[in-house]
Scaffold this motif. Structure first.
Motif, mmCIF file in Angstrom:
data_model
loop_
_atom_site.group_PDB
_atom_site.id
_atom_site.type_symbol
_atom_site.label_atom_id
_atom_site.label_comp_id
_atom_site.label_asym_id
_atom_site.label_seq_id
_atom_site.Cartn_x
_atom_site.Cartn_y
_atom_site.Cartn_z
ATOM 1 N N VAL A 181 4.943 7.670 -7.322
ATOM 2 C CA VAL A 181 3.531 7.727 -7.712
ATOM 3 C C VAL A 181 3.475 8.499 -9.034
ATOM 4 O O VAL A 181 3.380 9.721 -9.048
ATOM 5 N N ARG A 182 3.560 7.758 -10.114
ATOM 6 C CA ARG A 182 3.678 8.368 -11.434
ATOM 7 C C ARG A 182 2.307 8.697 -12.024
ATOM 8 O O ARG A 182 2.111 9.716 -12.642
ATOM 9 N N SER A 183 1.343 7.794 -11.814
ATOM 10 C CA SER A 183 0.017 8.019 -12.393
ATOM 11 C C SER A 183 -0.977 8.458 -11.326
ATOM 12 O O SER A 183 -0.758 8.245 -10.135
ATOM 13 N N ALA A 184 -2.063 9.070 -11.780
ATOM 14 C CA ALA A 184 -3.109 9.542 -10.866
ATOM 15 C C ALA A 184 -3.812 8.340 -10.223
ATOM 16 O O ALA A 184 -4.020 7.319 -10.867
ATOM 17 N N VAL A 185 -4.147 8.469 -8.936
ATOM 18 C CA VAL A 185 -4.807 7.355 -8.221
ATOM 19 C C VAL A 185 -5.991 7.859 -7.394
ATOM 20 O O VAL A 185 -6.009 9.000 -6.930
ATOM 21 N N HIS A 186 -6.975 6.979 -7.234
ATOM 22 C CA HIS A 186 -8.091 7.216 -6.318
ATOM 23 C C HIS A 186 -7.773 6.554 -4.980
ATOM 24 O O HIS A 186 -7.400 5.380 -4.944
ATOM 25 N N PHE A 187 -7.925 7.291 -3.885
ATOM 26 C CA PHE A 187 -7.863 6.697 -2.553
ATOM 27 C C PHE A 187 -9.291 6.435 -2.078
ATOM 28 O O PHE A 187 -10.113 7.358 -2.025
ATOM 29 N N LEU A 188 -9.580 5.186 -1.740
ATOM 30 C CA LEU A 188 -10.875 4.828 -1.157
ATOM 31 C C LEU A 188 -10.622 3.956 0.067
ATOM 32 O O LEU A 188 -9.662 3.186 0.096
ATOM 33 N N SER A 189 -11.471 4.076 1.070
ATOM 34 C CA SER A 189 -11.355 3.177 2.219
ATOM 35 C C SER A 189 -12.066 1.861 1.888
ATOM 36 O O SER A 189 -12.835 1.774 0.917
ATOM 37 N N LYS A 215 -7.450 -1.064 -13.696
ATOM 38 C CA LYS A 215 -6.687 -0.277 -12.711
ATOM 39 C C LYS A 215 -7.548 -0.096 -11.465
ATOM 40 O O LYS A 215 -8.556 0.608 -11.490
ATOM 41 N N TYR A 216 -7.147 -0.739 -10.395
ATOM 42 C CA TYR A 216 -7.926 -0.716 -9.158
ATOM 43 C C TYR A 216 -7.680 0.582 -8.390
ATOM 44 O O TYR A 216 -6.569 1.112 -8.406
ATOM 45 N N PRO A 217 -8.706 1.089 -7.692
ATOM 46 C CA PRO A 217 -8.439 2.212 -6.785
ATOM 47 C C PRO A 217 -7.546 1.738 -5.644
ATOM 48 O O PRO A 217 -7.498 0.539 -5.335
ATOM 49 N N VAL A 218 -6.830 2.663 -5.019
ATOM 50 C CA VAL A 218 -6.028 2.296 -3.853
ATOM 51 C C VAL A 218 -6.974 2.161 -2.660
ATOM 52 O O VAL A 218 -7.643 3.119 -2.269
ATOM 53 N N ILE A 219 -7.049 0.942 -2.145
ATOM 54 C CA ILE A 219 -7.891 0.704 -0.970
ATOM 55 C C ILE A 219 -7.013 0.966 0.247
ATOM 56 O O ILE A 219 -6.149 0.166 0.604
ATOM 57 N N ASP A 220 -7.225 2.107 0.851
ATOM 58 C CA ASP A 220 -6.308 2.623 1.867
ATOM 59 C C ASP A 220 -6.485 1.908 3.207
ATOM 60 O O ASP A 220 -7.569 1.885 3.774
ATOM 61 N N VAL A 221 -5.405 1.324 3.703
ATOM 62 C CA VAL A 221 -5.431 0.666 5.011
ATOM 63 C C VAL A 221 -4.442 1.348 5.972
ATOM 64 O O VAL A 221 -3.988 0.743 6.937
ATOM 65 N N GLY A 222 -4.134 2.617 5.689
ATOM 66 C CA GLY A 222 -3.241 3.366 6.582
ATOM 67 C C GLY A 222 -2.117 4.092 5.884
ATOM 68 O O GLY A 222 -1.409 4.905 6.495
ATOM 69 N N THR A 223 -1.926 3.831 4.596
ATOM 70 C CA THR A 223 -0.811 4.439 3.861
ATOM 71 C C THR A 223 -0.970 5.954 3.756
ATOM 72 O O THR A 223 0.007 6.705 3.910
ATOM 73 N N TYR A 224 -2.197 6.413 3.504
ATOM 74 C CA TYR A 224 -2.393 7.852 3.279
ATOM 75 C C TYR A 224 -2.001 8.670 4.502
ATOM 76 O O TYR A 224 -1.426 9.755 4.382
ATOM 77 N N MET A 238 1.370 0.511 -2.372
ATOM 78 C CA MET A 238 0.940 1.310 -1.217
ATOM 79 C C MET A 238 1.010 0.508 0.077
ATOM 80 O O MET A 238 1.415 1.022 1.120
ATOM 81 N N GLU A 239 0.630 -0.757 0.011
ATOM 82 C CA GLU A 239 0.618 -1.557 1.236
ATOM 83 C C GLU A 239 2.026 -1.982 1.644
ATOM 84 O O GLU A 239 2.358 -2.017 2.834
ATOM 85 N N ILE A 240 2.876 -2.286 0.674
ATOM 86 C CA ILE A 240 4.267 -2.629 0.979
ATOM 87 C C ILE A 240 4.981 -1.401 1.548
ATOM 88 O O ILE A 240 5.758 -1.507 2.510
ATOM 89 N N ALA A 241 4.703 -0.226 0.983
ATOM 90 C CA ALA A 241 5.296 1.013 1.514
ATOM 91 C C ALA A 241 4.880 1.226 2.967
ATOM 92 O O ALA A 241 5.695 1.603 3.819
ATOM 93 N N LEU A 242 3.612 0.991 3.270
ATOM 94 C CA LEU A 242 3.111 1.110 4.649
ATOM 95 C C LEU A 242 3.841 0.140 5.574
ATOM 96 O O LEU A 242 4.265 0.504 6.678
ATOM 97 N N ASP A 243 4.007 -1.084 5.113
ATOM 98 C CA ASP A 243 4.686 -2.104 5.923
ATOM 99 C C ASP A 243 6.138 -1.712 6.186
ATOM 100 O O ASP A 243 6.657 -1.890 7.293
#
Length: 383
Positions: free
Chosen positions: A203-211, A266-275, A186-191
């Motif tokens: 995005v093949r598997s289900a993910v949690h977005f959290l700030s 499996k860590y939640p996605v810690i969103d830093v702008g990707t969403y 997610m972070e590399i995609a944002l970059d």
């Protein structure tokens, strides 16, 4: 071939191994560290992308017996974290033996010691070490993993693992496929999007977005409330902040974010702008697995075909502990993670320990290191 007797052998000089070394120093327990790379914390120094920051507040990421400087920001960037590690190694006078790849470690019933064979990358010789205690500190992120994809060798563009990615500026105006939707993906995609690459992410598997704020709130709440209660609140907060993520091709998991972290690592996605980039359409979500590659064209299992200039695999790591650690049927599983449940996951039999494998980040590694040093020190004083 040389032989060396030591009180403790630590395998790995990442943050986990450094934490163990510092704790042994505090207890005046002699040790050596064997490290296969030519530097400590090689994942951070050589194999991480430029924009990387610690995702948790600095108090959750300190190594034992040395806090971050008060001048450091709350979320420490890579450059300052490396400065902190340099200072840490100097402060505790940690001197790993570099370019030592452990090929075999086994417990010898006769001598009641661990016999370790490590190949010296400079001389090519196999060196032998012996110790009453062996600490596996090779980490959760040991060996980069790239899945087998039919036809990938025919792809004419750049193909790299996340450990080879530095900055999106190298991919401006390219069509780039990011495979893997964990935090690195997610972070590399944002970059990539921020640097003008036309980016898609699988995005093949289900993910949690959290700030970041949600995660830190959750960690605070876990000290006072049950995991299921905290998870329920995190899911509600995520729905409020991020809305219906399914309309952008992202599925929500049925299990809670902290439960998934503990149970599966499996860590939640810690969103830093990707969403935001997914919502705006600047980052395209592809919800299907890759079927095959033919030249520049990538065929997905839903039958769709997309051309790309580069592919970045953010597909995580495997651990190779089982290849060299012999005679342990208690502590570590085939995939290199502890069999015993937290909080007794760090101690095996016959003086075998592991540090940094509790799936609790630096915070967990620091606790492991303290526990191991206390235990070894006690055993040495009460033989």
């Amino acid at each position: 071939m040389q032989k060396s007797e030591n009180a403790v052998i630590v395998v790995g000089a990442g943050p986990s191994g450094l934490s163990a070394a510092a704790c042994f120093t505090e207890h005046s327990v002699p040790y050596i560290i064997l490290e296969r790379e030519d530097c400590f914390a090689s994942l951070w120094k050589k194999y991480s992308y430029d924009r990387l920051h610690l995702h948790l507040k600095k108090q959750f990421c300190e190594l034992p017996h040395k806090p971050f400087p008060s001048s450091f920001p709350e979320y420490v960037p890579k450059k300052q974290f490396l400065q902190y590690l340099d200072d840490y190694v100097s402060h505790f006078r940690i001197s790993p033996l570099y370019r030592r790849t452990v090929e075999l470690a086994e417990y010898d019933e006769g001598s009641k010691k661990w016999k370790v064979k490590a190949r010296n990358g400079d001389s090519g010789e196999v060196e032998e070490y012996a110790s009453s205690f062996l600490v596996v500190a090779t980490g959760e992120t040991a060996d980069p993993f790239v899945p087998v994809v039919e036809g990938l060798k025919s792809f004419p563009g750049k193909v790299l693992h996340s450990t080879g990615f530095k900055s999106g500026k190298d991919f401006k105006d390219e069509h780039v496929l990011v495979v893997g939707s964990g935090n690195s993906g997610m972070e590399i995609a944002l970059d990539l999007v921020n640097h003008g690459a036309k980016t898609s992410i699988v995005v093949r598997s289900a993910v949690h977005f959290l700030s970041r704020e949600m995660v830190n709130l959750g960690l605070f709440m876990l000290k006072h409330l049950s995991l299921s209660t905290v998870d329920s609140m995190m899911v509600i907060l995520s729905r409020i902040v991020y809305g219906d993520v399914t309309k952008y091709g992202v599925a929500r998991p049925n299990e809670g974010p902290f439960y998934m972290k503990v149970k599966y690592g499996k860590y939640p996605v810690i969103d830093v702008g990707t969403y935001k980039k997914i919502k705006s359409g600047e980052l395209k979500v592809l919800p299907a697995e890759i079927e095959s590659v033919k030249g520049k064209d990538v065929l997905f299992k839903n039958g769709k075909l997309h051309p790309f200039d580069s592919i970045v695999f953010c597909t995580g790591f495997k651990r190779s502990t089982h290849k060299w650690l012999k005679g342990d049927d208690y502590l570590l599983s085939e995939d290199g993670l502890p069999k015993p449940s937290y909080p007794i996951h760090w101690k095996g039999k016959n003086g075998l320990y592991c540090v940094g494998l509790s799936r609790r980040g630096f915070y967990g590694a620091a606790a492991d290191a303290e526990n191991i040093a206390n235990d070894v020190s006690y055993i040495m004083q009460h033989p």
